[in-house]
Design a protein around this motif. Structure first.
Motif, PDB file in Angstrom:
ATOM      1  N   ASP A  85      20.311  31.971   8.200  1.00 33.68           N
ATOM      2  CA  ASP A  85      19.353  33.463   8.000  1.00 33.68           C
ATOM      3  C   ASP A  85      19.722  34.826   7.458  1.00 33.68           C
ATOM      4  O   ASP A  85      19.129  34.854   6.377  1.00 33.68           O
ATOM      5  N   PHE A  86      20.883  33.956   6.192  1.00 33.60           N
ATOM      6  CA  PHE A  86      21.391  34.918   4.856  1.00 33.60           C
ATOM      7  C   PHE A  86      20.911  34.187   3.321  1.00 33.60           C
ATOM      8  O   PHE A  86      20.584  34.458   2.796  1.00 33.60           O
ATOM      9  N   GLY A  87      19.892  32.771   4.185  1.00 29.83           N
ATOM     10  CA  GLY A  87      19.080  32.311   2.696  1.00 29.83           C
ATOM     11  C   GLY A  87      20.666  30.851   1.797  1.00 29.83           C
ATOM     12  O   GLY A  87      20.492  30.696   1.055  1.00 29.83           O
ATOM     13  N   GLU A  88      21.402  30.884   2.310  1.00 32.63           N
ATOM     14  CA  GLU A  88      22.421  30.080   2.043  1.00 32.63           C
ATOM     15  C   GLU A  88      22.876  28.621   2.911  1.00 32.63           C
ATOM     16  O   GLU A  88      23.002  28.895   4.006  1.00 32.63           O
ATOM     17  N   THR A  89      23.756  27.996   2.700  1.00 26.92           N
ATOM     18  CA  THR A  89      23.959  26.821   3.296  1.00 26.92           C
ATOM     19  C   THR A  89      25.366  26.677   3.764  1.00 26.92           C
ATOM     20  O   THR A  89      25.840  25.965   3.474  1.00 26.92           O
ATOM     21  N   LYS A 117      17.070  16.839   5.262  1.00 28.37           N
ATOM     22  CA  LYS A 117      17.174  17.407   4.163  1.00 28.37           C
ATOM     23  C   LYS A 117      18.843  18.307   4.289  1.00 28.37           C
ATOM     24  O   LYS A 117      18.538  19.309   4.986  1.00 28.37           O
ATOM     25  N   ALA A 118      18.919  18.078   3.750  1.00 26.90           N
ATOM     26  CA  ALA A 118      19.913  19.423   3.486  1.00 26.90           C
ATOM     27  C   ALA A 118      19.129  20.506   3.143  1.00 26.90           C
ATOM     28  O   ALA A 118      18.519  20.194   2.283  1.00 26.90           O
ATOM     29  N   GLY A 119      20.111  21.878   3.413  1.00 24.30           N
ATOM     30  CA  GLY A 119      19.348  22.923   3.323  1.00 24.30           C
ATOM     31  C   GLY A 119      17.954  23.002   3.803  1.00 24.30           C
ATOM     32  O   GLY A 119      16.872  24.224   3.665  1.00 24.30           O
ATOM     33  N   SER A 120      17.758  22.023   5.537  1.00 29.76           N
ATOM     34  CA  SER A 120      16.830  22.782   6.266  1.00 29.76           C
ATOM     35  C   SER A 120      16.759  23.647   7.025  1.00 29.76           C
ATOM     36  O   SER A 120      18.131  24.475   7.029  1.00 29.76           O
ATOM     37  N   THR A 121      16.008  24.346   7.924  1.00 32.40           N
ATOM     38  CA  THR A 121      16.463  25.702   8.390  1.00 32.40           C
ATOM     39  C   THR A 121      16.417  24.969  10.260  1.00 32.40           C
ATOM     40  O   THR A 121      17.129  23.938  10.371  1.00 32.40           O
ATOM     41  N   ARG A 122      17.175  26.133  10.372  1.00 30.21           N
ATOM     42  CA  ARG A 122      17.239  25.937  11.290  1.00 30.21           C
ATOM     43  C   ARG A 122      15.647  25.312  12.618  1.00 30.21           C
ATOM     44  O   ARG A 122      16.278  24.041  13.596  1.00 30.21           O
TER      45      ARG A 122
END
Length: 145
Positions: A85-89, A117-122
């Motif tokens: 939720d900080f927009g980071e991975t 895909k990597a970078g997907s959301t919760r």
């Protein structure tokens, strides 16, 4: 299945080193009792006490099920990382705006690896895991300012 940390006890205080007020690095984690049939593990670190609802600090999936520890400041080799939720991975440590919050380190054993895909959301991670969770273990730490 179990998840523990040599850095803090379940229900105990998370040292500042592992928070936004310190080094902002992930704490060391120890894993045991993973079901023999597990194909992968998922690690979710979240704060349900955040003012705007549950705040995700770290999302990892497709962790090899034979892992017994995750070293301080590292992610498991080969694991996919989601967008927190900080927009980071990457891992971002506790940073409550006020008061003391609870931080849950949730380890889930799955009967599959995730085609996500990597970078997907919760939200996407939660949907992908539906119907595949075999076991869950939780470590909770507290941090306040």
């Amino acid at each position: 299945m179990r998840i523990t940390s040599p850095a803090f006890a379940d229900g105990g205080s998370i040292p500042a080193k592992f928070t936004a007020d310190g080094g902002d690095i992930s704490p060391p984690l120890e894993i045991g009792g993973v079901p023999a049939a597990a194909k992968s593990l998922v690690l979710i670190v979240d704060d349900p006490d955040a003012p705007r609802g549950t705040w995700n600090h770290w999302l990892l999936w497709n962790i090899v099920p034979g892992i017994t520890q995750i070293a301080e400041g590292t992610a498991p080799s080969g694991a996919a990382a989601g967008r927190n939720d900080f927009g980071e991975t990457n891992y971002r440590g506790p940073s409550p705006p006020s008061g003391t919050h609870r931080y849950f380190f949730r380890l889930l054993a799955l009967d599959t690896t995730l085609d996500l895909k990597a970078g997907s959301t919760r939200a996407k991670l939660d949907r992908a895991m539906q119907g595949h969770v075999m076991a869950e273990a939780v470590l909770m730490g507290r941090y306040g300012r």
